[in-house]
Write an enzyme that holds these catalytic residues in place. Structure first.
Site, short mmCIF file in Angstrom:
data_model
loop_
_atom_site.label_atom_id
_atom_site.label_comp_id
_atom_site.label_asym_id
_atom_site.label_seq_id
_atom_site.Cartn_x
_atom_site.Cartn_y
_atom_site.Cartn_z
N ASP A 104 -6.76 -4.05 -5.28
CA ASP A 104 -5.70 -5.05 -5.30
C ASP A 104 -5.35 -5.43 -3.87
O ASP A 104 -5.96 -4.95 -2.91
CB ASP A 104 -4.46 -4.54 -6.05
CG ASP A 104 -3.87 -3.27 -5.45
OD1 ASP A 104 -4.26 -2.89 -4.33
OD2 ASP A 104 -3.02 -2.65 -6.11
N ARG A 322 -2.16 0.07 -12.00
CA ARG A 322 -1.32 -0.97 -11.39
C ARG A 322 -1.96 -2.34 -11.58
O ARG A 322 -2.19 -3.07 -10.62
CB ARG A 322 -1.08 -0.66 -9.91
CG ARG A 322 -0.32 0.63 -9.71
CD ARG A 322 -0.18 0.99 -8.24
NE ARG A 322 0.54 2.24 -8.09
CZ ARG A 322 1.62 2.41 -7.35
NH1 ARG A 322 2.12 1.39 -6.67
NH2 ARG A 322 2.20 3.58 -7.25
#
Length: 643
Positions: A104, A322
């Site tokens: 990410d 996440r």
């Protein structure tokens, strides 16, 4: 020597275990053959404080604002110096470096900034791991990419970090110093995400406090029809006093009609029947899981995040948590049966759900075009020993597994019926739902949304058996809780008034990220701006006063959501960061000029008065209006500048 730098020790261990050879530990690393795996501890570096640019900035003064670094500096976090030194030593002996940060924006930043800070000039490969199981890590190791492909992601993350620093440092100093002039001795923290989130709660509380309940009236009639009974509700015409939601505001018309209804004959004038097929809910993103876990099990968003990290790192039962994605890679479909059978075999509940799964079904969840840097949360296939899990871990794991298992169930098939009766010249409506095939629904609930109506035929008659008028009252909306506030952060466009901005936000919706939303709520509680009253989240006197003293644009969601849009353009379209930061600096100058001690003093006074008058209530059934009390004052004592 090949050096792999992982984001965390748990990922480093998983990578080392997936390499051929016997792992050997050394200080700050694991050696396997000619590969050494080391790790960060989250962010090893942070933006340097203002006094690193100019010692004069150590003292907080309004006349030095805005603070605008010309050349940005990073500094080691105090507890990270040892690991940073270990990586520095390993880099000197390396001839190849592999970046193994999480898949990410922040994962790209925190490893790459270490590599650049320590002066590595050679080639860097990128390793993307979203599942800590050994076969998954081995597959990832066989698919290394050139890290240059991820430079836009890095620049977006770097821009975010610098923008947060500029915004938080300057506005926090300005409002803290103004607060001192207004008589408040403490830090007033302002941030690009936390302040709009606080604004949502403050405005909701104000709506609830200012809510005035209004009576309204409903009339129902129980009808005997040819093949059963049903209840229909009067739909009063526009010649009656109605509010904007069509509710009757005077009792007399309903009472007068109710007196004439018993024994009256009616006729079914309109019958609408519609068959619907609803596919299973998609697998979870982190935020979607946080919403459901709060509703079903009362688990706070922060606890859900921490639990997911434990299930991912310690137990290795789920994939990377996440994630903002609710879809799965198409290549996972073929292995799904084996993965789920492995994951579910130790738990009676999961095995029961698995028994009803049809693995020849292929749902909409398997879609590569919807999968970005990471995919939806899913079991890894490792057996879940529920005896080794806490109750919260077990509950969260079952939710994650359930939503993947549900992809192999039939759609929920229903027949929805709407019936309109004419009785004494007035319109009465009834609706019902017949479940033709429950499909996936029993995995989620055993409650029917609407009971079925008896079989009906258009034109048939009905006789009123009973009727009554119910006196009701509008209620304020419920105060925010963890689930509803996370959902509001996910769908922030709903809280935007400007139609043009709302349209823009459809593709860039959201305050914060999957990884930060829970932490934002906890930060607001820790800093004394929000307080928990049961499950409800309320603004404190201090939180309400801060929002009242700030320019409205700082506490509204439009600005920070549009930030995310600009950052997305940098990450996905390789847009230049400079225009974004230049625009921010121009905004900062305008916002700093609005700091006003008199306005803040009045805001603190007004918030104190509102707190004293507000009733103590922690929940209420949702209806047409809005109310809530400000929480107790808790003043942060440490000088802490905000992001």
């Amino acid at each position: 020597m090949r050096l792999i730098i992982a984001e965390k020790p748990s990922l480093a261990r998983a990578i080392a275990d997936a390499l051929p050879g016997s792992p050997r530990k050394q200080e700050g690393a694991i050696v396997v053959g000619d590969t050494t795996v080391t790790w960060c501890l989250g962010h090893l570096l942070e933006q340097a404080p203002p006094d690193a640019y100019d010692p004069a900035h150590k003292q907080w003064r309004l006349d030095t604002l805005p603070i605008l670094p010309e050349h940005w500096k990073l500094t080691p976090r105090p507890k990270a110096r040892g690991q940073l030194a270990a990586i520095r030593k390993l880099l000197k002996a390396a001839n190849e470096v592999v970046h193994a940060g999480d898949p990410d924006r922040e994962g790209q930043l925190l490893v790459q900034e270490v590599i650049e800070y320590l002066g590595w000039k050679g080639r860097v490969s990128r390793l993307l791991v979203s599942d800590l199981n050994r076969p998954a890590v081995q597959r990832a190791l066989s698919r290394l990419e050139d890290n240059r492909r991820y430079q836009p992601l890095y620049r977006a993350a770097e821009s975010r970090s610098r923008a947060d620093w500029l915004y938080g440092i300057n506005l926090t100093r300005a409002w803290t110093l103004t607060g001192r002039q207004a008589g408040h001795d403490g830090v007033l923290s302002v941030g690009r995400v936390q302040t709009p989130v606080l604004g949502l709660v403050v405005r909701r509380d104000a709506e609830i406090r200012g809510f005035t309940p209004r009576p309204f009236f409903v009339l129902w009639a129980d009808l005997a029809v040819s093949r059963g009974e049903l209840r229909a509700w009067w739909s009063p015409g526009e010649h009656h006093p109605l509010d904007d939601q069509g509710r009757l505001l005077a009792r007399e018309p309903a009472a007068s009609l109710a007196e004439r209804l018993p024994g009256a004959e009616g006729r079914l004038v309109t019958l609408e029947t519609q068959q619907k097929r609803q596919p299973a809910p998609l697998p979870y993103s982190l935020s979607a899981l946080q919403v459901d876990a709060a509703r079903r099990h009362g688990i706070s968003a922060k606890v859900v995040l921490d639990t997911c990290q434990s299930l991912y790192e310690r137990h290795q039962l789920i994939t990377y948590p996440r994630s903002d994605c609710r879809y799965l890679p198409e290549e996972h479909f073929a292995a799904a049966r084996g993965t789920l059978e492995g994951a579910c075999r130790e738990d009676d509940t999961l095995r029961g759900w698995l028994d009803g799964a049809d693995f020849t079904r292929r749902s909409r969840a398997w879609n590569d075009s919807k999968v970005g840097a990471h995919h939806a949360l899913a079991p890894t296939g490792r057996p879940a020993d529920m005896a080794r899990l806490t109750t919260t871990e077990a509950n969260v794991f079952r939710l994650i597994a359930r939503n993947v298992i549900a992809q192999f169930y039939p759609p929920l098939s229903t027949r929805d019926v709407k019936a309109e009766f004419s009785i004494l010249g007035e319109t009465f409506r009834a609706r019902g739902q017949e479940i033709l095939d429950p499909g996936w629904k029993p995995l989620f609930t055993t409650r029917d949304e609407a009971p079925p109506l008896p079989p009906l035929s258009e034109g048939e008659g009905g006789r009123v058996q009973n009727s009554d008028v119910e006196d009701r009252e509008t209620r304020p909306p419920e105060p925010f809780n963890d689930a509803s506030l996370i959902k509001a952060m996910m769908n922030i466009g709903r809280y935007v008034d400007d139609p043009a901005v709302r349209r823009t936000l459809r593709e860039h919706d959201g305050l914060g990220t999957e990884a930060t939303r829970a932490g934002i709520i906890e930060t607001l509680v820790e800093r004394g701006y929000l307080v928990r009253e049961g499950k409800a989240l309320r603004a404190t006197r201090l939180g309400s006063a801060l929002i009242a003293s700030l320019p409205e644009a700082v506490s509204r969601p439009e600005r920070t959501a549009l930030w995310e849009q600009r950052l997305g353009a940098i990450a996905e379209e390789d847009a230049a960061p400079a225009p974004f930061l230049e625009s921010l600096v121009a905004d900062l100058r305008t916002l700093l000029a609005a700091a006003d001690a008199g306005r803040l003093r009045q805001a603190l006074h007004s918030a104190e008065g509102a707190e004293a008058k507000a009733p103590r209530r922690t929940s209420g059934r949702r209806s047409s209006g809005r109310s809530a009390r400000s929480g107790k004052r808790r003043t942060p004592q440490r000088r802490k500048e905000s992001r």
